[in-house]
Design a protein around this motif. Structure first.
Motif, PDB file in Angstrom:
ATOM      1  N   ALA A  49      18.813  18.629 -26.748  1.00 12.96           N
ATOM      2  CA  ALA A  49      19.937  19.567 -26.724  1.00 12.96           C
ATOM      3  C   ALA A  49      20.269  20.065 -28.120  1.00 12.96           C
ATOM      4  O   ALA A  49      20.553  21.249 -28.322  1.00 12.96           O
ATOM      5  N   PHE A  52      18.360  23.124 -29.225  1.00 10.32           N
ATOM      6  CA  PHE A  52      18.834  24.372 -28.622  1.00 10.32           C
ATOM      7  C   PHE A  52      20.157  24.812 -29.254  1.00 10.32           C
ATOM      8  O   PHE A  52      20.375  26.000 -29.483  1.00 10.32           O
ATOM      9  N   VAL A  80      19.541  28.960 -22.592  1.00  3.81           N
ATOM     10  CA  VAL A  80      18.239  28.282 -22.701  1.00  3.81           C
ATOM     11  C   VAL A  80      17.300  28.973 -21.715  1.00  3.81           C
ATOM     12  O   VAL A  80      17.560  28.996 -20.508  1.00  3.81           O
ATOM     13  N   GLU A  84      11.712  27.358 -21.556  1.00  7.03           N
ATOM     14  CA  GLU A  84      11.998  26.214 -22.452  1.00  7.03           C
ATOM     15  C   GLU A  84      12.230  24.950 -21.629  1.00  7.03           C
ATOM     16  O   GLU A  84      11.798  23.861 -22.011  1.00  7.03           O
ATOM     17  N   PHE A  85      12.936  25.107 -20.512  1.00  8.25           N
ATOM     18  CA  PHE A  85      13.164  23.954 -19.631  1.00  8.25           C
ATOM     19  C   PHE A  85      11.849  23.457 -19.051  1.00  8.25           C
ATOM     20  O   PHE A  85      11.583  22.250 -19.024  1.00  8.25           O
ATOM     21  N   LYS A  98      16.485  18.224 -17.777  1.00 11.68           N
ATOM     22  CA  LYS A  98      17.650  18.791 -17.099  1.00 11.68           C
ATOM     23  C   LYS A  98      18.943  18.419 -17.832  1.00 11.68           C
ATOM     24  O   LYS A  98      19.809  19.268 -18.073  1.00 11.68           O
ATOM     25  N   VAL A 101      19.196  20.301 -21.224  1.00 13.04           N
ATOM     26  CA  VAL A 101      19.488  21.732 -21.037  1.00 13.04           C
ATOM     27  C   VAL A 101      20.946  21.922 -20.593  1.00 13.04           C
ATOM     28  O   VAL A 101      21.624  22.853 -21.041  1.00 13.04           O
ATOM     29  N   ILE A 123      19.144  32.801 -18.691  1.00 16.17           N
ATOM     30  CA  ILE A 123      18.917  31.575 -17.930  1.00 16.17           C
ATOM     31  C   ILE A 123      18.325  31.983 -16.585  1.00 16.17           C
ATOM     32  O   ILE A 123      18.283  33.161 -16.252  1.00 16.17           O
ATOM     33  N   SER A 138      15.195  24.204 -11.771  1.00 17.16           N
ATOM     34  CA  SER A 138      15.529  25.464 -12.449  1.00 17.16           C
ATOM     35  C   SER A 138      16.688  26.163 -11.742  1.00 17.16           C
ATOM     36  O   SER A 138      17.585  26.713 -12.385  1.00 17.16           O
ATOM     37  N   LEU A 141      19.882  24.416 -12.557  1.00 16.33           N
ATOM     38  CA  LEU A 141      20.343  24.784 -13.903  1.00 16.33           C
ATOM     39  C   LEU A 141      20.926  26.196 -13.924  1.00 16.33           C
ATOM     40  O   LEU A 141      21.906  26.465 -14.616  1.00 16.33           O
TER      41      LEU A 141
END
Length: 281
Positions: A49, A52, A80, A84-85, A98, A101, A123, A138, A141
């Protein structure tokens, strides 16, 4: 005339940075939404984290530099990127990725609350094939980012796979589930499905190619224009060049494809509605 490019990247390492902004201005552009690129692009590992968060702070500084050293008014958008995730999940595992992010997105929300940024983004979901687990994570998120934006009453810009009518309706259901104001949700790199987006309530941000904008305006003026300029010397003009939005806007106005009312709606009223910002000359 006020002209906004809704999705524009800058890169002081691989790109031409301020020169791209100046090219946009010389072509008649006045305002830019400058989108966070990636921690890796900004020289950070993107493994936790904190990486980022540092990258977002760096991005804010780039936008401040644009505002100090050019005549363009720039706004920061931080988040983010889904890629990137995916990368972090591959390297460190899904749950770890997870969690990191989510922490980073909370920081993006803080930057919006502090009025250093105007939206959380980009995102969303990867535009390429991934495992079912990564795809579902995803989406979780994306919903989390939307919930944070709802709480802050700010916008989100979404990066997703290619969209069609069915995908817009699916997005509409997610928006309802989260409870964010639909007009605060921007589908970046949207197809010119202006009527469907309006029906669902979200805002399409449409690539400023001739054919795409022609199709969009035939359905109405409830959209934003973007280049998704990536600022990489190895790919000059990708996705579209920095001059495209002002040049296309002015040409379409001269040709009668846009009316003055359309230009006012696309470049002033719609951004005000979505982001809550006043665009002044």
């Amino acid at each position: 005339m006020i002209i906004l490019d809704n999705h524009f990247h800058v890169d002081p390492f691989k790109g031409i940075f301020l020169e791209a902004v100046k090219q946009f201005h010389r072509a008649g552009g006045t305002h830019l939404n400058v989108i966070y690129k990636s921690a890796h692009d900004y020289g950070f590992e993107g493994m936790k984290a904190e990486d980022f968060i540092k990258a977002m702070d760096f991005h804010i500084k780039l936008v401040e530099k644009i505002n100090k050293e050019t005549e363009v008014r720039a706004f920061a958008i931080v988040g983010v990127h889904p890629a990137e995730f995916v990368y972090l999940a591959e390297k460190k595992g899904l749950e770890y990725a997870k969690c990191e992010v989510m922490k980073a997105l909370e920081y993006a929300q803080r930057l919006c609350l502090e009025q250093k940024a105007i939206a959380i983004g980009e995102i969303g979901r990867p535009h390429y094939e991934v495992s079912k687990e990564v795809w579902e994570a995803s989406i979780d998120l994306m919903k989390y980012g939307m919930a944070l934006a709802k709480e802050a009453d700010c916008a989100v810009q979404l990066h997703t796979e290619s969209f069609n009518e069915e995908k817009f309706r699916e997005l509409g259901n997610i928006v309802k589930e989260v409870g964010i104001k639909p007009y605060r949700v921007v589908k970046h790199f949207s197809p010119p499905l202006v009527k469907i987006a309006e029906e669902v309530g979200v805002f399409p941000s449409i690539i400023a190619s001739k054919s795409t904008i022609k199709e969009a305006i035939s359905q109405g003026n409830r959209f934003l224009m973007e280049t998704d300029y990536i600022d990489d010397k190895r790919r000059p003009g990708a996705v579209l060049g920095p001059k495209t939005v002002p040049k296309r806007t002015k040409a379409f106005l001269q040709m009668g494809i846009f009316t003055e009312e359309d230009v006012h709606k696309i470049h002033i009223e719609n951004p005000k509605k979505v982001y809550g910002v006043e665009l002044e000359e």
